[in-house]
Design a protein around this motif. Structure first.
Motif, PDB file in Angstrom:
ATOM      1  N   ALA A  54     -25.300 -28.350 -73.612  1.00  0.00           N
ATOM      2  CA  ALA A  54     -26.574 -28.030 -72.957  1.00  0.00           C
ATOM      3  C   ALA A  54     -26.666 -28.795 -71.647  1.00  0.00           C
ATOM      4  CB  ALA A  54     -27.749 -28.392 -73.863  1.00  0.00           C
ATOM      5  N   LEU A  56     -28.577 -28.688 -68.209  1.00  0.00           N
ATOM      6  CA  LEU A  56     -29.607 -28.179 -67.311  1.00  0.00           C
ATOM      7  C   LEU A  56     -29.513 -28.961 -66.009  1.00  0.00           C
ATOM      8  CD1 LEU A  56     -32.677 -27.838 -69.689  1.00  0.00           C
ATOM      9  CD2 LEU A  56     -31.321 -26.003 -68.694  1.00  0.00           C
ATOM     10  N   GLY A  73     -35.960 -25.790 -62.807  1.00  0.00           N
ATOM     11  CA  GLY A  73     -35.590 -24.384 -62.668  1.00  0.00           C
ATOM     12  C   GLY A  73     -36.110 -23.768 -61.398  1.00  0.00           C
ATOM     13  N   CYS A  91     -35.442 -21.809 -66.344  1.00  0.00           N
ATOM     14  CA  CYS A  91     -34.808 -23.122 -66.419  1.00  0.00           C
ATOM     15  C   CYS A  91     -33.583 -22.997 -67.316  1.00  0.00           C
ATOM     16  CB  CYS A  91     -35.780 -24.147 -66.978  1.00  0.00           C
ATOM     17  SG  CYS A  91     -37.333 -24.246 -66.054  1.00  0.00           S
ATOM     18  N   GLY A  92     -32.438 -22.725 -66.720  1.00  0.00           N
ATOM     19  CA  GLY A  92     -31.263 -22.429 -67.532  1.00  0.00           C
ATOM     20  C   GLY A  92     -31.569 -21.193 -68.350  1.00  0.00           C
ATOM     21  N   PRO A  93     -31.345 -21.258 -69.662  1.00  0.00           N
ATOM     22  CA  PRO A  93     -31.630 -20.083 -70.481  1.00  0.00           C
ATOM     23  C   PRO A  93     -33.092 -19.963 -70.905  1.00  0.00           C
ATOM     24  CG  PRO A  93     -30.678 -21.786 -71.833  1.00  0.00           C
ATOM     25  CD  PRO A  93     -30.668 -22.305 -70.414  1.00  0.00           C
TER      26      PRO A  93
END
Length: 134
Positions: A54, A56, A73, A91-93
């Motif tokens: 993970a 970010l 994000g 924000c990322g996924p």
């Protein structure tokens, strides 16, 4: 320990089934067989891999804060009237939505495509589990 099927592991990690199988072949993930002969992965091992993978974006603000749930994000959408605004970030996924005053949106200079940091400080987090999983 929970056992997670390859297709579900891929879904939870946001990768393809083939990627999970390659990780198993490379020794990144250990697998076993369940009672039906399907390849499964130990839930704890999968959680540890998810945590280590993970990534970010780092918080560029360099602000000290007590909240641990920060998401960096891009602003993807803003719905605004004269008083209130709904700001969406990717924000990322994760899609994060914030309701704030229109004045705050203007003061922060938020617009689609700008970088922003969502800080979440909640007293309640609800956790659910799927039912009927085999």
């Amino acid at each position: 320990m929970p056992q997670i099927r390859v297709r579900d592991a891929a879904l939870y990690l946001g990768v393809s089934d083939d990627t999970v199988r390659r990780w198993i072949e490379a020794g990144t993930l250990e697998s076993s067989r369940d009672g039906a002969g399907r390849t499964v992965i130990d839930g704890l091992a999968l959680a540890e891999l998810a945590r280590s993978n993970a990534v970010l974006p780092t918080d560029p603000s360099e602000v000290g804060r007590s909240a641990r749930n920060t998401f960096v994000g891009l602003v993807t959408n803003i719905l605004m009237d004269t008083v209130m605004a709904q700001v969406e970030l990717q924000c990322g996924p994760h899609r994060v939505v914030s309701l704030m005053s229109s004045e705050a949106v203007r003061e922060l200079g938020l617009e689609p495509g700008s970088v922003a940091i969502a800080v979440v400080k909640a007293t309640t987090v609800i956790i659910e589990t799927p039912q009927g999983k085999d």
